[in-house]
Write a protein that holds these residues in place. Structure first.
Motif, PDB file in Angstrom:
ATOM      1  N   ASN A  62       0.859  -1.187   0.000  1.00 38.42           N
ATOM      2  CA  ASN A  62       0.000   0.000   0.000  1.00 38.42           C
ATOM      3  C   ASN A  62       0.894   1.236   0.000  1.00 38.42           C
ATOM      4  N   ALA A  63       0.884   1.947  -1.116  1.00 39.40           N
ATOM      5  CA  ALA A  63       1.808   3.068  -1.267  1.00 39.40           C
ATOM      6  C   ALA A  63       1.067   4.391  -1.154  1.00 39.40           C
ATOM      7  N   MET A  64       1.524   5.220  -0.249  1.00 44.57           N
ATOM      8  CA  MET A  64       0.935   6.550  -0.121  1.00 44.57           C
ATOM      9  C   MET A  64       1.258   7.344  -1.378  1.00 44.57           C
ATOM     10  N   SER A  65       0.206   7.853  -2.020  1.00 43.18           N
ATOM     11  CA  SER A  65       0.437   8.610  -3.234  1.00 43.18           C
ATOM     12  C   SER A  65      -0.165  10.009  -3.082  1.00 43.18           C
ATOM     13  N   ALA A  66       0.676  10.899  -2.559  1.00 42.89           N
ATOM     14  CA  ALA A  66       0.218  12.271  -2.319  1.00 42.89           C
ATOM     15  C   ALA A  66      -0.199  12.896  -3.654  1.00 42.89           C
ATOM     16  N   CYS A  67      -1.428  13.419  -3.684  1.00 47.10           N
ATOM     17  CA  CYS A  67      -2.028  13.857  -4.948  1.00 47.10           C
ATOM     18  C   CYS A  67      -2.086  15.383  -4.999  1.00 47.10           C
ATOM     19  N   THR A  68      -1.235  15.962  -5.784  1.00 48.36           N
ATOM     20  CA  THR A  68      -1.155  17.432  -5.801  1.00 48.36           C
ATOM     21  C   THR A  68      -2.481  18.049  -6.258  1.00 48.36           C
ATOM     22  N   THR A  69      -3.199  17.346  -7.147  1.00 50.92           N
ATOM     23  CA  THR A  69      -4.434  17.910  -7.690  1.00 50.92           C
ATOM     24  C   THR A  69      -5.589  17.836  -6.699  1.00 50.92           C
ATOM     25  N   GLU A  70      -5.803  16.666  -6.097  1.00 48.78           N
ATOM     26  CA  GLU A  70      -6.967  16.489  -5.228  1.00 48.78           C
ATOM     27  C   GLU A  70      -6.697  16.827  -3.761  1.00 48.78           C
ATOM     28  N   TRP A  71      -5.437  16.756  -3.356  1.00 47.37           N
ATOM     29  CA  TRP A  71      -5.124  17.181  -1.988  1.00 47.37           C
ATOM     30  C   TRP A  71      -4.820  18.678  -1.988  1.00 47.37           C
ATOM     31  N   ARG A  72      -4.624  19.174  -3.201  1.00 45.70           N
ATOM     32  CA  ARG A  72      -4.528  20.619  -3.475  1.00 45.70           C
ATOM     33  C   ARG A  72      -3.309  21.286  -2.848  1.00 45.70           C
ATOM     34  N   PHE A  73      -2.177  20.598  -2.903  1.00 45.69           N
ATOM     35  CA  PHE A  73      -0.929  21.264  -2.489  1.00 45.69           C
ATOM     36  C   PHE A  73      -0.096  21.544  -3.745  1.00 45.69           C
ATOM     37  N   GLU A 103      -2.196  17.734  12.917  1.00 42.73           N
ATOM     38  CA  GLU A 103      -2.555  19.060  12.450  1.00 42.73           C
ATOM     39  C   GLU A 103      -1.573  19.602  11.402  1.00 42.73           C
ATOM     40  N   GLU A 104      -0.302  19.322  11.604  1.00 46.18           N
ATOM     41  CA  GLU A 104       0.715  19.822  10.663  1.00 46.18           C
ATOM     42  C   GLU A 104       0.552  19.186   9.287  1.00 46.18           C
ATOM     43  N   TYR A 105       0.219  17.915   9.299  1.00 44.14           N
ATOM     44  CA  TYR A 105      -0.024  17.195   8.031  1.00 44.14           C
ATOM     45  C   TYR A 105      -1.265  17.764   7.363  1.00 44.14           C
ATOM     46  N   LEU A 106      -2.322  17.974   8.139  1.00 40.07           N
ATOM     47  CA  LEU A 106      -3.590  18.472   7.591  1.00 40.07           C
ATOM     48  C   LEU A 106      -3.425  19.892   7.056  1.00 40.07           C
ATOM     49  N   ALA A 107      -2.645  20.695   7.760  1.00 37.15           N
ATOM     50  CA  ALA A 107      -2.503  22.099   7.390  1.00 37.15           C
ATOM     51  C   ALA A 107      -1.822  22.251   6.028  1.00 37.15           C
ATOM     52  N   ALA A 108      -1.051  21.245   5.643  1.00 40.17           N
ATOM     53  CA  ALA A 108      -0.321  21.321   4.369  1.00 40.17           C
ATOM     54  C   ALA A 108      -1.215  21.024   3.168  1.00 40.17           C
ATOM     55  N   GLN A 109      -2.483  20.619   3.437  1.00 34.70           N
ATOM     56  CA  GLN A 109      -3.352  20.187   2.342  1.00 34.70           C
ATOM     57  C   GLN A 109      -4.700  20.891   2.405  1.00 34.70           C
ATOM     58  N   PRO A 110      -4.974  21.753   1.439  1.00 33.69           N
ATOM     59  CA  PRO A 110      -6.259  22.460   1.445  1.00 33.69           C
ATOM     60  C   PRO A 110      -7.487  21.546   1.453  1.00 33.69           C
ATOM     61  N   ARG A 111      -7.353  20.276   1.186  1.00 33.91           N
ATOM     62  CA  ARG A 111      -8.538  19.410   1.277  1.00 33.91           C
ATOM     63  C   ARG A 111      -9.056  19.332   2.726  1.00 33.91           C
ATOM     64  N   PHE A 112      -8.181  19.709   3.662  1.00 37.69           N
ATOM     65  CA  PHE A 112      -8.572  19.700   5.087  1.00 37.69           C
ATOM     66  C   PHE A 112      -8.759  21.109   5.653  1.00 37.69           C
ATOM     67  N   LYS A 113      -8.680  22.124   4.788  1.00 34.38           N
ATOM     68  CA  LYS A 113      -8.681  23.514   5.226  1.00 34.38           C
ATOM     69  C   LYS A 113      -9.855  23.849   6.172  1.00 34.38           C
TER      70      LYS A 113
END
Lengths: 405, 332, 134
Positions: free
Chosen positions: B227-238, B289-299
């Motif tokens: 299971n590979a974490m795939s940070a998504c610039t488009t949908e996580w919006r970073f 919180e630091e992880y969430l703050a980096a991604q506007p999907r959690f804004k």
């Protein structure tokens, strides 16, 4: 190396047993299958052949028909001869992948013991599953008895895998009435069958790692149409290969197959057009009418796809009244055979009277008497040159008469 | 044959079998994962791909971005597809009918490796039946889930991998909603419970950990799940340059713990021991919180009315992290 | 293939829309570097995605320690590295994501983003000095 299976000159086999022996003899590399009534015995017999050492290839007992067809497509892309069996709901679950098999040009052989589709749930024979898959881009061969189911299954590999064809092929037989009815079958020996089917010739194999290949691409508006056109063209032209393989089989066995199966149509005034076991019943009914001096005939569809347009038109060119028999709920229009036979006749400038009979749904028995009654209606129309009956009638149904148009 | 990769310089000698001219978004982690998976071995690799971003961006007719054999059939059947290709390899090898090049490498002990890639949609959701079936049957392949916690290819709809609180196009945050309502499905444990010999969670940002696990996967006999974490610039919006940084925040906050589950089996397939190893322990476990703050999907979670979801996520992460450590200690 | 693929009619297409990576057999692709492969016309290698960029990464050899972080984390195989040495950026396949700059550990960085239109020489002339430790 697989053991040789000793066979008698004449075996008493039902359609499922006949098909499972044909699959065994075709020396398939990968079968991926999921059991479903009434084709289950094909899968069971094949498992037993494997357990007893009669098969060299692999059998993947997948968790669904969707995976069965997906496994066949992938194994085919990897360079394997592949086949599977199904019916009804299983067929319906496969439909997505049927289109992928034909679009990716993987010559999978699918043997179908045709059965009704739910709801209501029903395990018996009709052609709902066959009709569901008719636009999927597969070659469709139709058997009426266990011998034909055996013969056509062997031939299906040779047709599908021909390098000019490379399209998947289905072999249909009626659920239960053919799949579970034992009759005399004359099989080929294992060696004869293997020689007839031939070695599998992989095309664009994924395992040829020195020539990497990409299978299952995306094509959008700029390419999709051309690829579908090519696929349709090759399916239409597969007719020539089908005829050639039928001829080769006749040379080997003296058993003759044609794109359409004509019975006493040369001088017929009236004809029934049908698929499956009903073709054989209709022949008996036609003979009874001929005893009365009424010139009745039968056209059996042997190859549903590619559609045998010329052969149908030629066979029916002098017929005055035609009954098209559809064993599938038409879902708000005419039955498929009515539409296609009508289209063929009009397209060739003929205008016989054509009636549509919906029959035998969910395994309802269709009797010789009912078929005789259909011939009588046709005779009535032919003599008066008038359509005296509704265009669409349901037969063998309890309750008030159901008809349309 | 296990490739010797002692450091990044050695790994950099790899000749990629994947082409940069593809249509993936700039900064897409999928590509980094694919490269690490393929470059972890010099044995031939054959790939099956579920419908999804990776598939639609790398095989658009008339161009392929794959320098190795590849197949896509549908959304929900990548696992059975690769299983059937692998089965074909086994039977053709046994029958002496392998294509020449494959036979030659097999003779050198370099059997083809079989890999399936699927997104979380094709893995957690629509492809789960096919995946579960293939794992139960024990085919010899590695399934890599490119987990970006969203149906990115179709425009960012929620999946059963979407974490609670994320705003997606089908679980949007709004005046009366904090976004996704469900907790993320525990796919790693579910796949391990199939009895698979090797299951692991990875992040491409921790390349050494990931390469090591992928190599263990290639060596294992039977179905392997990564299971590979795939940070998504488009949908996580970073921003596209932050893919690695966001991945590291996921790992360091333990939102995305790195661990492996090994089911040790005897020659009959009976599991006599299950081991869970945490393979990366953050020196400083940072607040979620630091992880969430980096991604506007959690804004929206940072609004007063939604802060309780951040607390909930922190609690869930802490409990899971503790449980992982307990399992590791207990050796179960 | 003599004709360009775009000019092919339906009757000239490969059945099943199969695509091929190479125009001649490659026995072991892991031994042949990218750029040196016999790419077939259906391989995307000859395609450029360079025009996706608004900013480009510029490589400065003077500060590079060949750690290969940029190589391993580049999503688009656009960091050219040979024999463990960083050589430069493949501008045909770089989409300008900027990951290579972010992961570069040197001080000053050996890779920096500059406007696409700026010449690399100009960019190198503007290279910042070492940043003081905060």
């Amino acid at each position: 190396m697989a053991k040789k299976y000793e066979l008698n000159e004449i075996e008493v086999w039902d359609g499922n047993t006949a098909v499972s022996h044909a699959l065994r003899q075709a020396r398939i590399d990968v079968v991926a299958a999921y059991p479903i009534t009434p084709s289950t015995p094909i899968v069971q017999n094949y498992s037993k052949f494997l357990a007893d050492g009669y098969i060299d290839g692999e059998f993947i007992m997948v968790e669904s028909e969707h995976s069965a067809m997906s496994g066949c497509v992938a194994a085919g892309a990897a360079g394997a001869r592949t086949a599977t069996a199904t019916s009804s709901q299983g067929f319906a679950l496969m439909v997505e992948v049927l289109y992928q098999a034909s679009g990716m040009r993987i010559p999978v052989v699918l043997t179908v013991a045709d059965r009704a589709l739910a709801a209501p749930l029903n395990v018996n024979g009709d052609h709902s599953d066959m009709y569901l898959g008719r636009d999927a881009g597969w070659i469709n061969l139709c058997a009426y008895n266990p011998q034909e189911a055996y013969d056509l299954t062997l031939m299906a590999f040779k047709i599908a895998e021909d390098l000019d064809v490379r399209l998947p092929a289905m072999v249909h037989q009626d659920g239960f009435i053919c799949s579970h009815t034992a009759q005399n079958v004359r099989p080929l020996s294992d060696a004869e069958a293997a020689k007839f089917v031939g070695e599998y010739k992989p095309v664009n194999s994924m395992l040829d790692i020195s020539n990497p290949v990409t299978h299952g691409v995306q094509t959008e508006e700029d390419w999709h149409f051309e690829h579908k056109a090519r696929q349709h063209n090759d399916l239409m032209n597969s007719k020539n290969v089908i005829k050639r393989v039928f001829d080769e089989f006749k040379t080997l066995t003296n058993r003759e197959y044609n794109l359409v199966d004509n019975y006493k149509l040369e001088d017929a005034d009236i004809a029934i057009v049908a698929i499956g076991t009903t073709v054989e019943s209709a022949r008996i009914a036609a003979d009874k009418l001929r005893d009365e001096g009424i010139k009745a005939g039968v056209l059996g569809i042997r190859v549903l796809r590619p559609f045998p347009f010329e052969e149908i038109v030629n066979a029916l060119s002098n017929v005055k009244a035609i009954a098209t028999m559809d064993r599938s709920a038409p879902g708000g229009t005419f039955g498929m055979l009515f539409n296609e036979i009508s289209g063929a006749m009009i397209g060739s400038g003929k205008s016989p009277i054509i009636l549509n009979y919906i029959y035998g749904l969910g395994g309802r028995d269709t009797t010789i008497e009912q078929l005789i009654e259909i011939y009588r209606q046709l005779d009535d129309c032919a003599r008066s040159n008038q359509r005296k009956y509704p265009l669409q009638q349901f037969i063998g149904l309890r309750g008030p008469k159901l008809s349309f148009f | 044959m296990t490739k010797k990769i002692r450091n990044l310089k050695e790994l950099s000698l790899s000749n990629d079998r994947y082409e940069g001219a593809n249509l993936m978004c700039p900064g897409c982690a999928h590509n980094i994962i694919v490269r690490e998976v393929l470059n972890a071995t010099d044995d031939p690799v054959v790939v099956a791909n579920a419908t999804g971003c990776l598939e639609v961006c790398t095989a658009v007719y008339p161009k392929t971005s794959w320098d190795t054999s590849w197949i896509h059939i549908g959304f929900e059947n990548a696992a059975v597809a690769i299983a059937a290709v692998q089965t074909t390899y086994e039977t053709l090898k046994k029958q002496g009918r392998l294509p020449k090049a494959a036979q030659k490498l097999a003779d050198e002990g370099r059997d083809i490796k079989f890999v399936a890639f699927g997104g979380d949609g094709g893995t957690y959701d629509i492809g789960f039946q096919s995946l579960s079936g293939a794992f139960e049957r024990g085919h010899n392949f590695m399934y890599v889930c490119l987990d970006n916690e969203v149906y990115a290819n179709t425009g960012g709809q929620r999946s059963s991998s979407t974490p609670i609180g994320a705003s997606t196009t089908t679980s949007p945050a709004g005046a009366v909603s904090y976004g996704e309502k469900m907790m993320k499905k525990s796919i790693v444990e579910i796949m391990a419970d199939h009895g698979a010999p090797y299951v692991a969670q990875v992040s491409p940002s921790k390349w050494k950990d990931m390469i090591k696990k992928v190599q263990k996967g290639y060596e294992a006999k039977g179905p392997v799940f990564i299971n590979a974490m795939s940070a998504c610039t488009t949908e996580w919006r970073f921003a596209s340059e932050d893919t690695i940084a966001v991945s590291d925040l996921g790992v360091d906050s333990c939102m995305w713990p790195l661990y492996e589950i090994i089911n040790e089996r005897d020659e009959h397939g009976i599991i006599y021991r299950t081991k869970l190893n945490i393979t990366y322990r953050p020196k400083n476990k940072i607040p979620v919180e630091e992880y969430l703050a980096a991604q506007p999907r959690f804004k929206h979670l940072f609004k007063p009315e939604n802060r309780h979801i951040i607390d909930l996520l922190q609690k869930a992460v802490d409990i899971r992290w503790e449980n992982l450590q307990r399992r590791e200690e207990a050796g179960v | 293939m003599a004709k360009d693929i775009k000019d092919l009619g339906w009757n000239e297409l490969i059945p099943g829309a199969a695509l091929f990576s190479f125009s001649e057999p490659v026995e072991d692709v892991t031994e042949v570097a990218i750029d040196e492969r016999p790419y077939s016309p259906t391989n995307s290698h000859e395609y450029s995605v360079g025009d996706w960029r608004v900013e480009k990464p510029v490589f400065n050899r003077d500060y590079c320690i060949d750690c290969q972080f940029c190589w391993v984390f580049c999503p688009d195989i656009s960091i050219i590295s040979r024999d463990k040495k960083m050589i430069g950026v493949d501008y045909e396949h770089c989409k300008g994501c900027g990951i290579c700059v972010e992961v570069c550990p040197t001080n000053p960085k050996s890779l920096l983003m500059f406007p696409e239109h700026l010449e690399n020489e100009e960019a190198l002339a503007k290279w910042p000095a070492k940043e003081a430790k905060k």
